[in-house]
Design an enzyme around this catalytic site. Structure first.
Site, PDB file in Angstrom:
ATOM      1  CG  ASP A 477       4.107   4.797   1.824  1.00  0.00           C
ATOM      2  OD1 ASP A 477       2.907   5.184   2.386  1.00  0.00           O
ATOM      3  OD2 ASP A 477       4.342   4.775   0.371  1.00  0.00           O
ATOM      4  CG  ASP A 547      -0.017   7.630  -3.747  1.00  0.00           C
ATOM      5  OD1 ASP A 547       1.225   8.625  -3.765  1.00  0.00           O
ATOM      6  OD2 ASP A 547      -0.566   6.831  -3.426  1.00  0.00           O
TER       7      ASP A 547
END
Ligand code: DGJ
Length: 726
Positions: A477, A547
């Protein structure tokens, strides 16, 4: 086929599958672009060499040769061409005039690697040919090598440039783009992928107008706002017809992709490369600068064909590693299930519920290390939090493995929390500028990957964790843009190299770790799809697409992403309802069908499923495994666009056209219930296809010209999928 050089006319003819790309060396030694488009049988395009007038100078009125009047391959600056140059260089005396002339070239089989940078590749020498052209500015002592690779079986040509200081004095690059194409026309639309966090890669199409228009990133990451991609489309271009010229940069940092329409030439100059804003690069004598690669794709059959070329190239000759050609595991990720609030027993409970429905892999997301109970601390302290995992990481991995699932782990290695042992020990290890406040985003700072010691630390700390237990998957990430972009170790005249040096450092880190752990499946992520670019795909074959896990939002996000990137690169999970980002409630079947069109998984607490939901999920997992080969390796056809209406449809066809998988989605109810037929694409018109599980057969030509009937549906958020087999 391949790359031909006509020595008499000094003309280069690059031939990819159905594409020709032609340019020549002019009498004055400049490179003049002549043609890019559908394959032609002859590159004798001398009749195009009419010099156009370019300004109000008398020379121009007399139609004499002028650098501003030709369509350039790699345009230079200061002697008549007032369009955007491909590079800009400052000499010791402060001057920026430069001019490149041809000195020689080499044609070779295959495709050499780009030093330190991710790029597409060829596996056999017969797959591609590469041309390298040497140009020099003898006043500056600058040598520029332009690299072109033409793929034999794909309509793709890659380009990059290497700028080398062969002189005695320092040179400073202010601009070094990867590719330039001058089109002798301006009647195009431009298509690009724009967005923001939880709304990535929405398709935009607009007519070209005079002046510069384009997309860019100045945030130090390729970003949510724009993807490093633009395409020029002929006015009549649709999904299935018309000319399309795609440009995509294999790079994860600041970029510029623009089209400049210049009325005098009635032409369009497309430039793509690292954004020149806040960039400079000092070239000491003997030093060289390699630009990232640009991937140029031509289609004479609309956008769909352009996308399929990108998909095939990226799936097979950009991505690497054992998972390139392997169906990806079905995973369950605990992020939206628990956020930071979990312990080992909770994780095992979710894994156990996953095992019951056939999930292959459990992924432990953020919050397992340091003392991370929120996003306020601990990035950089990559050791297990013993409050949550009292027996360590290896123990929880073992317990998950015992449930029959492999184990995956989240990292955010490029970052540091001010509240961390790492930051307290090395406050100078983040990007910063002396005397300036360090801007935090999500309470964190960016580590300075332009430094070798920082990169070595990341390699060691991540490798140690991966070696400590059987970890089969990594989610890599990265959750903030760059600010105060400066490095403590670089001298003042090199400070504006920091952002690109960061990328070179990141690529070294990724190359080292992915090579050391060849059996680990890596998935990249940047607050969802903030770094969904080909460079990341070179190291990690899949990306967390967004997301936003709401299935309706995902229709647009995944459809938009598919313009360039293959479905095998898109992470796509079923999440809980009401959805955490949108608050929307959609049926589990609908969520499943959307997710099955990418790398399928769950992002919720499976242990909370009712018995009925478990049964549905079990069927979903089985179904996703049945179609995963088609979804990951098949040819992708867009049928109905969510940007144009209430319905979305797409399909996947196997390379031999014997199998297909069709997915249809309708968001709002339609009270009139008209009979809906869906015209399919990509099938073999001479074959008869059976609908799997339904006792019906149809000839391919009927399915493509008349269409497949969509079952009747009631209510909102409806979906239907069908498999075809011949
Ligand atoms: C951002 C990612 O996109 C999410 O999926 C999740 O991993 C969080 N970071 C964790 O902090």
């Amino acid at each position: 086929m391949g790359i031909q050089f006509d020595a008499q006319h000094k003309t280069f003819h690059l031939q990819a599958r159905n594409t020709s790309y032609v340019f020549r060396v002019t009498e004055k030694g400049h490179l003049e672009h002549l043609y890019w488009g559908r394959k032609i049988s002859s590159a004798s395009l001398g009749y195009l060499r009419e010099v156009k007038q370019n300004s109000f100078t008398s020379a121009a009125m007399q139609r004499t040769y002028d650098t501003g009047s030709i369509n350039a391959e790699y345009p230079f600056f200061g002697n008549g061409d007032h369009r955007a140059p491909a590079y800009e260089v400052v000499r010791r005396d402060g001057s920026t005039v430069t001019e490149l002339t041809y000195v020689g070239h080499r044609i070779q089989k295959g495709k050499p690697r780009l030093e330190g940078l991710p790029a597409t590749y060829a596996e056999g020498d017969d797959e591609a040919q590469t041309l390298e052209i040497d140009l020099v500015d003898s006043v500056l002592g600058l040598k520029v090598a332009l690299q072109y690779t033409a793929y034999e079986n794909l309509d793709a040509i890659t380009r990059s440039a290497r700028l080398q200081n062969d002189g005695q004095d320092n040179l400073t690059l202010l601009r070094a783009l990867s590719a330039n194409v001058d089109f002798p026309r301006a009647d195009f639309d431009m298509l690009n992928l724009a967005g923001t966090w939880i709304r990535e890669r929405f398709i935009e199409r607009r007519p070209l107008q005079s002046g510069e228009q384009g997309v860019y990133s100045r945030s130090g990451m390729s970003g949510h706002r724009h993807n490093p991609f633009i395409a020029l489309l002929s006015k009549d271009a649709t999904e299935d017809q018309g000319e399309v010229f795609g440009f995509n940069l294999v790079y994860s940092g600041n970029f510029l992709a623009q089209a400049d329409v210049e009325t005098l030439h009635n032409g369009t100059r497309v430039s793509i490369g690292i954004h020149p804003f806040d960039f400079s690069w000092l070239l000491e004598p003997g030093e060289a600068f390699q630009t990232p690669e640009a991937v140029l794709v031509y289609s004479s059959e609309g956008l769909g064909s352009m996308s399929r070329t990108y998909h095939q190239l990226y799936r097979t000759r950009l991505c690497r590693g054992v998972y390139r050609d392997k169906p990806r595991p079905v995973l369950v990720n605990n992020w939206e299930a628990t956020y930071f609030n979990f312990n080992a027993d909770k994780l095992v409970e979710i894994a156990k519920a996953g095992a019951e429905i056939g999930v292959d892999l459990f992924v432990l997301d953020d919050g397992w290390f340091g003392k991370r109970d929120s996003d306020n601390s601990s990035l950089g302290d990559w050791f297990p939090d013993t409050r949550k995992l009292p027996n360590g990481l290896a123990d929880v991995v073992r317990r998950v493995n015992e449930e029959g699932l492999k184990f995956g782990l989240w990292f955010e290695p490029e970052m540091v929390s001010p509240d961390s042992d790492l930051y307290r020990a090395h406050p100078d290890w983040c990007l910063h500028v002396a005397d300036r406040a360090r801007s935090e985003r999500r309470n964190q700072l960016t580590l300075d990957l332009s430094r070798d010691d920082v990169c070595d630390y990341i390699i060691k700390v991540v490798s140690d964790v991966l070696a400590s237990a059987p970890i089969a998957y990594v989610k890599w990430d990265m959750n903030r843009p760059m600010t105060e972009i400066g490095s403590e170790l670089l001298p003042p005249e090199r400070q504006r190299e920091t952002a690109h040096r960061y990328m070179l450092g990141l690529y070294r880190v990724l190359e080292t770790i992915t090579t050391s752990f060849p059996n680990v499946l890596f998935e990249s992520c940047a607050s969802g799809g903030g770094r969904f670019d080909p460079a990341m795909l070179h190291y990690m074959p899949q990306t967390w697409t967004s997301d936003n896990t709401d299935a309706v939002s995902r229709l647009k996000i995944q459809y938009g992403t598919s313009i360039v990137y293959p479905t095998s690169s898109m992470g796509s999970h079923v999440s809980a309802v009401p959805n955490h980002q949108m608050g929307r409630i959609t049926p589990l079947e609908f969520r499943g069908h959307v997710s099955m069109s990418g790398n399928f998984g769950y992002e919720l607490d499976l242990s909370k499923f009712t018995q009925e939901e478990k049964e549905i999920a079990k069927r979903q997992v089985a179904e996703s495994k049945e179609v995963s080969e088609l979804v990951q390796f098949g040819d992708f056809y867009r049928l109905l666009s969510p940007f144009e209406g209430n319905e979305t449809a797409w399909m996947f066809v196997s390379a031999d056209q014997s199998e297909a998988y069709v997915a249809y989605f309708r968001v709002f109810p339609d009270p009139l219930q008209p009979t809906r037929v869906l015209k399919l694409k990509g099938l073999d018109s001479a074959r008869v296809y059976a609908l799997v599980g339904i006792e019906e057969t149809y000839p391919g030509d009927v399915l493509m010209n008349v269409g497949l009937k969509v079952p009747e549906m009631r209510g909102e958020y409806q979906s239907a999928v069908v498999r075809l087999r011949s």
